[in-house]
Design an enzyme around this catalytic site. Structure first.
Site, PDB file in Angstrom:
ATOM      1  N   SER A 138       0.839  -1.192   0.000  1.00  0.00           N
ATOM      2  CA  SER A 138       0.000   0.000   0.000  1.00  0.00           C
ATOM      3  C   SER A 138       0.883   1.255   0.000  1.00  0.00           C
ATOM      4  O   SER A 138       1.633   1.478  -0.936  1.00  0.00           O
ATOM      5  CB  SER A 138      -0.971  -0.041   1.184  1.00  0.00           C
ATOM      6  OG  SER A 138      -1.988   0.921   1.062  1.00  0.00           O
ATOM      7  N   ASP A 155      -9.787  -5.691  -3.780  1.00  0.00           N
ATOM      8  CA  ASP A 155      -9.228  -4.455  -3.230  1.00  0.00           C
ATOM      9  C   ASP A 155     -10.043  -3.277  -3.734  1.00  0.00           C
ATOM     10  O   ASP A 155     -10.105  -3.009  -4.940  1.00  0.00           O
ATOM     11  CB  ASP A 155      -7.762  -4.325  -3.660  1.00  0.00           C
ATOM     12  CG  ASP A 155      -7.033  -3.174  -2.990  1.00  0.00           C
ATOM     13  OD1 ASP A 155      -7.691  -2.266  -2.445  1.00  0.00           O
ATOM     14  OD2 ASP A 155      -5.788  -3.184  -3.014  1.00  0.00           O
ATOM     15  N   HIS A 175      -8.372  -5.044   0.301  1.00  0.00           N
ATOM     16  CA  HIS A 175      -7.028  -4.452   0.312  1.00  0.00           C
ATOM     17  C   HIS A 175      -6.095  -5.204   1.263  1.00  0.00           C
ATOM     18  O   HIS A 175      -4.926  -5.438   0.950  1.00  0.00           O
ATOM     19  CB  HIS A 175      -7.167  -2.988   0.738  1.00  0.00           C
ATOM     20  CG  HIS A 175      -5.945  -2.155   0.610  1.00  0.00           C
ATOM     21  ND1 HIS A 175      -5.333  -1.873  -0.589  1.00  0.00           N
ATOM     22  CD2 HIS A 175      -5.212  -1.503   1.570  1.00  0.00           C
ATOM     23  CE1 HIS A 175      -4.282  -1.086  -0.385  1.00  0.00           C
ATOM     24  NE2 HIS A 175      -4.184  -0.852   0.908  1.00  0.00           N
TER      25      HIS A 175
END
Length: 391
Positions: free
Chosen positions: A179, A338, A371
């Site tokens: 991320s 995600d 995610h």
């Protein structure tokens, strides 16, 4: 609470589902160390005195100092990527499943370094060392607040580069991150192409922050800025904006997870056995109570201004215009479901990198966590990671 509350009441429930199979912990206790940079000039030309960040390492640095893998942490993460600081720490670092002896990031071969970023959210966690708005400005003896300069992902990288320089490390085997950590990894590839032969961006936007996610970050910021206690960032002598911060963290958590997780973890059950949400306005569903508990718990170690500065650093990320500088081969690892950085972003940027001659592949991890499949289910990509690092 480690990892910015990542293992708190709400996300801890998800982690327990994801980690139902036993995973051996990194087999040594981890020592947190401090790096001091006496003067740092930001990308925008502002000077910050006495920048301090925490860092840790796993494995041994070889004589040539060329077996280094740098791990960059996510938005609300810390340097604790693997192992524990003490035996009684509730959970090991977030990527413990892939870092350690004989694991895909093999600490019998590699020296793995991870550091806290500038403006790390978890400034009130005793295991976090960072510099940001909550830090004391040496010139005034008071917290910087919003007088702290705006910092960028490139600034995060430059502090990490100074740390590596202090250790005599001139080349990296790879840079990896999830991320917000993937964003730093791509910054590394563009800023120091001669040092970075391999990059592993996990749950990544690619080479810039999509406009939709800039809007999402704005939505995360709003509860903080609407809390009267935020007071334009000047709250260090008063009550911090904990309600707004909790609400912001709840939004982060919900966006980072997925429908399947909510169905599996909570369903439509009421928070209280006898509390029918149809019968009373105050009666809540279990998912509401879970989000509230998670946000409140995480807010205890998080600073609101640091949250806003971290959002700004993510919003302004782009190395798209520097794509031609990137020489590294790239392994994108997106996550099924995600809703922050959908897998098509990794596919799009892999295609663009291939078009200019880079090696770029995409391996997708699956699961019910959206995610956060890139954290909880990263072991699914273990073989691909090991192969990528092997050559």
């Amino acid at each position: 609470m480690q990892q910015g509350g990542l293992w708190g009441a709400l996300v801890g429930a998800a982690a327990l589902l994801a980690l139902s199979a036993p995973v051996a912990a990194y087999d040594q206790l981890v020592e947190k160390q401090e790096f001091l940079l006496e003067d740092f000039v930001t990308e925008q030309g502002a000077s910050i005195a006495e920048v301090r960040v925490g860092w840790e390492a796993y494995g041994e640095l070889n004589e040539a100092r060329d077996n280094v893998i740098l791990i960059c942490h996510f938005f609300s993460g810390t340097s604790n990527a693997a192992g524990k600081y003490s035996e009684d720490q509730a959970q090991p670092g977030y990527w413990n499943a892939i870092i350690g002896p004989g694991k895909p990031i093999d600490t019998d071969r590699f020296y793995v370094i991870s550091s806290d970023t500038l403006v790390n959210l978890n400034v009130a966690d005793p295991q976090v060392i960072t510099t940001g708005p909550a830090s004391i400005d040496p010139a005034t003896g008071a917290p910087y607040g919003l007088d702290f300069p705006v910092v960028s992902m490139r600034d995060f990288v430059e502090v990490q580069k100074a740390l590596l320089d202090s250790l005599g490390i001139e080349s990296l085997h790879a840079v990896m991150g999830a991320s917000g950590g993937s964003v730093q990894a791509m910054e590394w590839a563009a800023a120091y192409p001669e040092m970075v032969p391999r990059v592993v961006p996990v749950i990544s936007p690619g080479l810039d922050m999509p406009p939709y996610v800039i809007g999402l970050l704005k939505m995360w910021n709003m509860p903080i800025q609407m809390d009267p206690n935020w007071n334009g960032g000047a709250y260090y002598d008063g009550e911090p904006p904990l309600e707004g911060l909790s609400n912001a963290l709840q939004l982060v958590t919900l966006n980072a997870l997925h429908f399947d997780w909510a169905d599996t973890t909570f369903g439509r059950a009421p928070a209280e056995k006898d509390g029918d949400p149809k019968a009373a306005f105050a009666a809540a569903y279990k998912v509401e109570a879970g989000l509230q508990a998670s946000g409140d718990g995480r807010a205890a170690t998080t600073d609101a201004n640091h949250f806003l500065y971290m959002s700004k650093a993510n919003m302004t990320f782009s190395v798209a215009e520097e794509i031609e500088r990137i020489r590294a081969k790239v392994l994108f690892i997106p996550a099924e479901g995600d809703m922050i950085f959908p897998p098509f972003l990794s596919d799009r940027w892999a295609e663009k990198l291939r078009a200019q001659g880079n090696e770029a592949e995409v391996v997708t991890v699956t699961g019910p966590f959206g995610h956060l499949n890139g954290i909880f289910n990263i072991a699914q990509a273990g073989e691909a990671i090991a192969d990528f690092l092997a050559d």
